[in-house]
Design an enzyme around this catalytic site. Structure first.
Site, mmCIF file in Angstrom:
data_model
loop_
_atom_site.group_PDB
_atom_site.id
_atom_site.type_symbol
_atom_site.label_atom_id
_atom_site.label_comp_id
_atom_site.label_asym_id
_atom_site.label_seq_id
_atom_site.Cartn_x
_atom_site.Cartn_y
_atom_site.Cartn_z
ATOM 1 N N ALA A 68 0.658 -1.329 0.045
ATOM 2 C CA ALA A 68 -0.083 0.068 -0.121
ATOM 3 C C ALA A 68 0.780 1.237 0.064
ATOM 4 C CB ALA A 68 -0.975 0.003 1.101
ATOM 5 N N HIS A 69 0.039 2.604 0.080
ATOM 6 C CA HIS A 69 0.868 3.652 -0.040
ATOM 7 C C HIS A 69 1.737 3.822 1.001
ATOM 8 C CE1 HIS A 69 -2.973 5.749 1.595
ATOM 9 N NE2 HIS A 69 -2.469 4.889 2.459
ATOM 10 N N ASN A 70 2.907 4.470 0.521
ATOM 11 C CA ASN A 70 3.953 4.874 1.584
ATOM 12 C C ASN A 70 4.451 4.020 2.574
ATOM 13 O OD1 ASN A 70 1.752 7.453 1.454
ATOM 14 N ND2 ASN A 70 3.956 8.391 1.500
#
Length: 344
Positions: free
Chosen positions: A236-238
């Protein structure tokens, strides 16, 4: 291609025991190898299969050096197998140059000896390093930077602004840089949060088929040098995955989680967001991780427990039906005793 037993031993820094000039033209499983192929034995329990095998030679560790067959002796047979398999592996198919059936956007910068197959789509301001190979169906968005000796297998998608390092391999169907899953509650609906970051994949990373690595909401999702990711993994993001970590199939890593160096996540592990997995952590298959794990630990279960504690718990769980029945019997006995005491 044919190599002698001595040449293969020199390649892996091993000892040749048997006819040094024995010609070998391939590597195969112990029960399928023929007289001109080499195979490997990693565990003593498989040594009995050597006598039945038709293989021409065997990669073994020193404690199996007594076997009466042509041997390549090395301290790490599995690593030697990997290096020798590279020798006999067929070369990757590559389109000669740039196909006139590929689309290239404006201001693209192509390195030397690149291979761009038919039906590749490349956006504007893309940089492609020397000897990069893009196979049919690859889509590369605007502003993407791709390093040297990269291989993008069929139907890989690299979204706008992502950075791919050198010697990266990405297998078919993977999507790098899709929007992270970000939505702000707005009464009875959800408002999409623009995902303004990117994805950075460092050198020597391999990403399996149908993986998804989302771009950061703000800042970057980063896959550090030497990471190996199996098929069907969601990042997922980051998220940051540290150097030389192994992520096995069907792992899911939620947003903003930090995974350390030399971490191993076994199949179907799930990590919640905003936690830290320390360097050298090992997490067993199908584990659910809801809190940070300090460096060096081996854990498993859902929620995760230290490995030894988890094994003790499983041992007790197997006895639960028997324990339950015994408790029911004891409850009846206690009830009878209580009734008898009450009558006295």
């Amino acid at each position: 291609m044919t190599k002698t037993l001595k040449e293969l031993a020199q390649l892996v820094g091993g000892e040749c025991r048997g006819p040094e000039d024995l010609p070998l033209s391939g590597i195969n499983a112990i029960d399928q190898a023929g007289p001109h192929e080499i195979t490997f034995v990693t565990r003593p329990k498989f040594a009995r299969r050597v006598e039945q095998s038709r293989a021409g030679a065997f990669i073994v560790s020193p404690h199996l050096g007594h076997l009466g067959r042509p041997l390549l002796i090395t301290d790490d047979p599995y690593l030697a197998y990997a290096k020798i398999a590279e020798v006999f592996a067929p070369p990757l198919w590559r389109w000669p140059g740039v196909s006139n059936q590929a689309y290239l956007g404006n201001a693209c910068r192509l390195g030397e000896q690149v291979s761009i197959a038919p039906f590749v789509w490349i956006g504007d301001n893309v940089s492609l390093g020397d000897r990069a190979i893009l196979l049919p169906g690859v889509v590369v968005g605007n502003g993407v930077s791709i390093g040297a000796d990269v291989v993008l297998h069929p139907n890989v998608t690299i979204r706008d602004g992502c950075t791919i390092g050198n010697r990266v391999i990405i297998h078919g169907g993977a999507v790098i840089g899709a929007d992270g899953f970000g939505f702000a509650p707005d009464r009875e609906s959800f408002h999409k949060i623009p995902q303004l970051g990117s994805v950075v994949i460092e050198d020597d990373v391999e990403i399996g088929a149908n993986c998804t690595i989302d771009r950061g909401a703000l800042g970057d999702t980063r896959i550090c040098r030497g990471v190996k990711i199996d098929n069907l993994v969601q990042v997922a993001h980051n998220v940051v995955i540290g150097e030389n970590s192994i992520i096995v199939a069907q792992v899911g890593i939620s947003g903003s989680t930090q995974v350390g160096r030399n971490v191993m996540l076994a199949g179907q592990v799930g990590l919640v967001g905003h936690i830290t997995i320390g360097d050298g952590v090992r997490i067993g298959a199908q584990s659910g991780v809801s809190n940070s794990v300090p460096a060096g630990q081996t854990v498993m279960g859902s929620p995760v427990l230290p490995h030894g504690e988890f094994l003790r718990m499983i041992t007790v769980q197997k006895k639960l039906p028997e324990m339950y029945n015994r408790i029911k019997v004891l409850e009846k006995q206690v009830a009878k005793l209580s009734l008898a005491l009450a009558k006295e």
